[in-house]
Scaffold this motif. Structure first.
Motif, PDB file in Angstrom:
ATOM      1  N   SER A 198       0.835  -1.205   0.000  1.00 21.12           N
ATOM      2  CA  SER A 198       0.000   0.000   0.000  1.00 21.12           C
ATOM      3  C   SER A 198       0.870   1.256   0.000  1.00 21.12           C
ATOM      4  O   SER A 198       0.550   2.267  -0.629  1.00 21.12           O
ATOM      5  CB  SER A 198      -0.923   0.008   1.217  1.00 21.12           C
ATOM      6  OG  SER A 198      -0.145   0.019   2.398  1.00 21.12           O
ATOM      7  N   ILE A 199       2.016   1.180   0.706  1.00 16.08           N
ATOM      8  CA  ILE A 199       2.933   2.335   0.740  1.00 16.08           C
ATOM      9  C   ILE A 199       3.623   2.482  -0.612  1.00 16.08           C
ATOM     10  O   ILE A 199       3.848   3.594  -1.096  1.00 16.08           O
ATOM     11  CB  ILE A 199       3.984   2.161   1.864  1.00 16.08           C
ATOM     12  CG1 ILE A 199       3.308   1.840   3.192  1.00 16.08           C
ATOM     13  CG2 ILE A 199       4.858   3.393   1.995  1.00 16.08           C
ATOM     14  CD1 ILE A 199       2.421   2.917   3.724  1.00 16.08           C
ATOM     15  N   GLN A 200       3.939   1.323  -1.244  1.00 14.78           N
ATOM     16  CA  GLN A 200       4.527   1.363  -2.594  1.00 14.78           C
ATOM     17  C   GLN A 200       3.642   2.193  -3.516  1.00 14.78           C
ATOM     18  O   GLN A 200       4.110   3.035  -4.274  1.00 14.78           O
ATOM     19  CB  GLN A 200       4.606  -0.051  -3.181  1.00 14.78           C
ATOM     20  CG  GLN A 200       5.812  -0.841  -2.774  1.00 14.78           C
ATOM     21  CD  GLN A 200       5.903  -2.148  -3.563  1.00 14.78           C
ATOM     22  OE1 GLN A 200       5.212  -2.355  -4.543  1.00 14.78           O
ATOM     23  NE2 GLN A 200       6.768  -3.023  -3.105  1.00 14.78           N
ATOM     24  N   ALA A 201       2.324   1.946  -3.434  1.00 19.37           N
ATOM     25  CA  ALA A 201       1.384   2.653  -4.320  1.00 19.37           C
ATOM     26  C   ALA A 201       1.448   4.154  -4.063  1.00 19.37           C
ATOM     27  O   ALA A 201       1.414   4.954  -5.013  1.00 19.37           O
ATOM     28  CB  ALA A 201      -0.030   2.126  -4.096  1.00 19.37           C
ATOM     29  N   GLN A 202       1.568   4.556  -2.789  1.00 17.73           N
ATOM     30  CA  GLN A 202       1.641   5.988  -2.482  1.00 17.73           C
ATOM     31  C   GLN A 202       2.897   6.619  -3.088  1.00 17.73           C
ATOM     32  O   GLN A 202       2.862   7.703  -3.664  1.00 17.73           O
ATOM     33  CB  GLN A 202       1.655   6.202  -0.968  1.00 17.73           C
ATOM     34  CG  GLN A 202       0.352   5.821  -0.287  1.00 17.73           C
ATOM     35  CD  GLN A 202       0.477   5.911   1.228  1.00 17.73           C
ATOM     36  OE1 GLN A 202       1.401   6.518   1.751  1.00 17.73           O
ATOM     37  NE2 GLN A 202      -0.451   5.294   1.928  1.00 17.73           N
ATOM     38  N   ILE A 203       4.029   5.911  -2.942  1.00 19.44           N
ATOM     39  CA  ILE A 203       5.290   6.475  -3.473  1.00 19.44           C
ATOM     40  C   ILE A 203       5.255   6.496  -5.001  1.00 19.44           C
ATOM     41  O   ILE A 203       5.724   7.450  -5.633  1.00 19.44           O
ATOM     42  CB  ILE A 203       6.499   5.656  -2.953  1.00 19.44           C
ATOM     43  CG1 ILE A 203       6.556   5.693  -1.426  1.00 19.44           C
ATOM     44  CG2 ILE A 203       7.808   6.168  -3.545  1.00 19.44           C
ATOM     45  CD1 ILE A 203       6.718   7.069  -0.816  1.00 19.44           C
ATOM     46  N   LEU A 204       4.676   5.440  -5.607  1.00 19.96           N
ATOM     47  CA  LEU A 204       4.558   5.433  -7.073  1.00 19.96           C
ATOM     48  C   LEU A 204       3.707   6.604  -7.543  1.00 19.96           C
ATOM     49  O   LEU A 204       3.991   7.208  -8.576  1.00 19.96           O
ATOM     50  CB  LEU A 204       3.946   4.103  -7.552  1.00 19.96           C
ATOM     51  CG  LEU A 204       4.888   2.906  -7.482  1.00 19.96           C
ATOM     52  CD1 LEU A 204       4.148   1.616  -7.823  1.00 19.96           C
ATOM     53  CD2 LEU A 204       6.073   3.083  -8.428  1.00 19.96           C
ATOM     54  N   ASN A 205       2.661   6.943  -6.763  1.00 20.49           N
ATOM     55  CA  ASN A 205       1.834   8.097  -7.126  1.00 20.49           C
ATOM     56  C   ASN A 205       2.630   9.400  -7.055  1.00 20.49           C
ATOM     57  O   ASN A 205       2.416  10.315  -7.855  1.00 20.49           O
ATOM     58  CB  ASN A 205       0.598   8.176  -6.229  1.00 20.49           C
ATOM     59  CG  ASN A 205      -0.434   7.138  -6.642  1.00 20.49           C
ATOM     60  OD1 ASN A 205      -0.421   6.662  -7.774  1.00 20.49           O
ATOM     61  ND2 ASN A 205      -1.316   6.768  -5.721  1.00 20.49           N
ATOM     62  N   VAL A 206       3.555   9.489  -6.083  1.00 21.85           N
ATOM     63  CA  VAL A 206       4.428  10.672  -6.015  1.00 21.85           C
ATOM     64  C   VAL A 206       5.266  10.751  -7.299  1.00 21.85           C
ATOM     65  O   VAL A 206       5.377  11.814  -7.930  1.00 21.85           O
ATOM     66  CB  VAL A 206       5.349  10.616  -4.771  1.00 21.85           C
ATOM     67  CG1 VAL A 206       6.361  11.764  -4.802  1.00 21.85           C
ATOM     68  CG2 VAL A 206       4.531  10.671  -3.483  1.00 21.85           C
ATOM     69  N   PHE A 207       5.836   9.596  -7.719  1.00 22.61           N
ATOM     70  CA  PHE A 207       6.639   9.582  -8.954  1.00 22.61           C
ATOM     71  C   PHE A 207       5.768   9.949 -10.165  1.00 22.61           C
ATOM     72  O   PHE A 207       6.205  10.686 -11.048  1.00 22.61           O
ATOM     73  CB  PHE A 207       7.283   8.208  -9.167  1.00 22.61           C
ATOM     74  CG  PHE A 207       8.433   7.922  -8.241  1.00 22.61           C
ATOM     75  CD1 PHE A 207       9.404   8.870  -7.987  1.00 22.61           C
ATOM     76  CD2 PHE A 207       8.552   6.687  -7.622  1.00 22.61           C
ATOM     77  CE1 PHE A 207      10.464   8.605  -7.125  1.00 22.61           C
ATOM     78  CE2 PHE A 207       9.611   6.413  -6.763  1.00 22.61           C
ATOM     79  CZ  PHE A 207      10.564   7.375  -6.522  1.00 22.61           C
ATOM     80  N   MET A 208       4.540   9.400 -10.201  1.00 19.43           N
ATOM     81  CA  MET A 208       3.643   9.689 -11.329  1.00 19.43           C
ATOM     82  C   MET A 208       3.343  11.191 -11.400  1.00 19.43           C
ATOM     83  O   MET A 208       3.328  11.783 -12.484  1.00 19.43           O
ATOM     84  CB  MET A 208       2.318   8.923 -11.176  1.00 19.43           C
ATOM     85  CG  MET A 208       2.442   7.423 -11.328  1.00 19.43           C
ATOM     86  SD  MET A 208       2.805   6.901 -13.002  1.00 19.43           S
ATOM     87  CE  MET A 208       1.209   7.037 -13.746  1.00 19.43           C
TER      88      MET A 208
END
Ligand code: SF4
Length: 342
Positions: A198-208
């Protein structure tokens, strides 16, 4: 002529085992052989263009982190060169080289070990821009406030220490710290691999979000093809220190040409795949201390022929902006990855 933002030309890197004088004397007395060198990268050529997200994928030990460190200027290549907007780093004077490498920032896998545990978050973020003269000391507080807000962290937390944050928050601090020096390129080395899903998804959203702002280019190093498909524009597949296939995400995911890429893609878990059994790639990645002759993938390849054990296949063009290295393919031989990616 437009040059790539960052270009690696025939980069190779070997590591020699450290041997002190006593070790050398003992080895000589015992008549032991000279320790072998590890060849981590062999003639890797890659180009990163402005605004692009380039994925670098491969199993553990394939050399992708070594490549990331060379691209960020943390490691020197044993041979080959690195160029920024067409100018080789070797041709720059020391000041220009240092200021150019400042435009390339790296985000590592382990967010905790990347942060000095004795420093407050405000110091961690403001330190580099102050040292490099990019920030007026009187603007420090507002700068840290904006940097934390940009990565979705509460600015009120700026006086805390790294151990007072979760893993995902620490990675956000690392991203804020990298962005603080106004980089043009972020090299993300397995930057979400150590985090919960779930945290991976948050960080990926920051990159996106950073990608959509359009003023940054990324090299996204990962073993996770699902994440790479989601985030990247182009992908390079690395096997035992060599690029075996490179192409756009669409080309590579819809029509993979190299048997190694095909095997990797079969292993991506898909919703709706039912209870099919996974067929892992047989065998293990060979030791870079004694790489196989010919094609490096031949001991594990289901299509291997006698030719594969003797002759190294060269990269050839198998589609638009799509290259692969395999004797079974009959494309146009290519000597330059970077030419095709312009
Ligand atoms: Fe397999 Fe031979 Fe192609 Fe290598 S060159 S990937 S061993 S078929």
């Amino acid at each position: 002529m437009t040059y790539p933002l960052l270009e690696a030309r025939d980069i190779s890197r070997t590591f020699s085992p450290h041997e002190d004088l006593i070790g050398k004397v003992v080895r000589t007395a015992l008549r032991q052989p000279i320790p072998a060198h590890v060849r981590a990268l062999s003639n890797v050529s890659l180009a990163l263009h402005t605004g692009e997200v380039l994925g670098v994928v491969g199993e553990s030990g394939c050399g992708k982190s070594t490549l990331g460190r060379i691209l960020a200027g943390i490691l020197q290549p044993s041979s080959g060169s690195l160029a920024f907007q067409g100018t080789p780093f070797s041709a720059m004077d020391p000041l220009t080289r240092a200021s150019t490498f400042l435009k390339i920032q790296m985000i590592f896998q382990d967010p905790m070990s990347s942060l000095n545990p004795r420093k407050r978050v405000s110091d961690l973020i403001a330190e580099a821009p102050l040292v490099h003269g990019l920030l007026d000391p009187k603007d420090r507080d507002r700068f840290v406030h904006d940097a934390l807000t940009r990565v979705g962290l509460d600015p009120q937390t700026q006086s805390r220490f790294p151990h007072q944050f979760s893993g995902g928050q620490r990675q956000r601090i690392n991203i804020a710290r990298a962005l603080a020096v106004n980089p043009e390129i972020l090299i993300c080395d397995e930057s979400v691999a150590a985090l919960d899903v779930s945290i991976q998804a948050q960080i990926l959203n920051v990159f996106m979000a950073l990608k959509e702002q359009g003023d940054l280019s990324f090299v996204f190093i990962s073993h996770d093809l699902g994440v790479v498909e989601h985030l990247c524009d182009r992908v390079a597949i690395l096997y035992l220190g060599q690029i075996v296939e490179v192409g756009t995400v669409d080309a590579l995911f819809q029509a993979p040409q190299h048997p190694y890429t095909q095997a990797l893609l079969k292993e991506i878990p898909r919703i709706g795949a039912g209870k099919r059994r996974f067929n892992p790639i047989r065998g293990e990645i060979p030791s870079p201390l004694s790489p196989p002759s010919g094609c490096p993938f031949h001991p594990r390849c289901p299509h291997s022929t006698p030719e594969c054990t003797q002759r190294m296949p060269g990269l050839q063009e198998v589609g638009h902006e799509h290259l692969a290295a395999c004797h079974l393919l009959h494309g146009t031989p290519s000597h330059s990855l970077t030419e095709l990616s312009k």
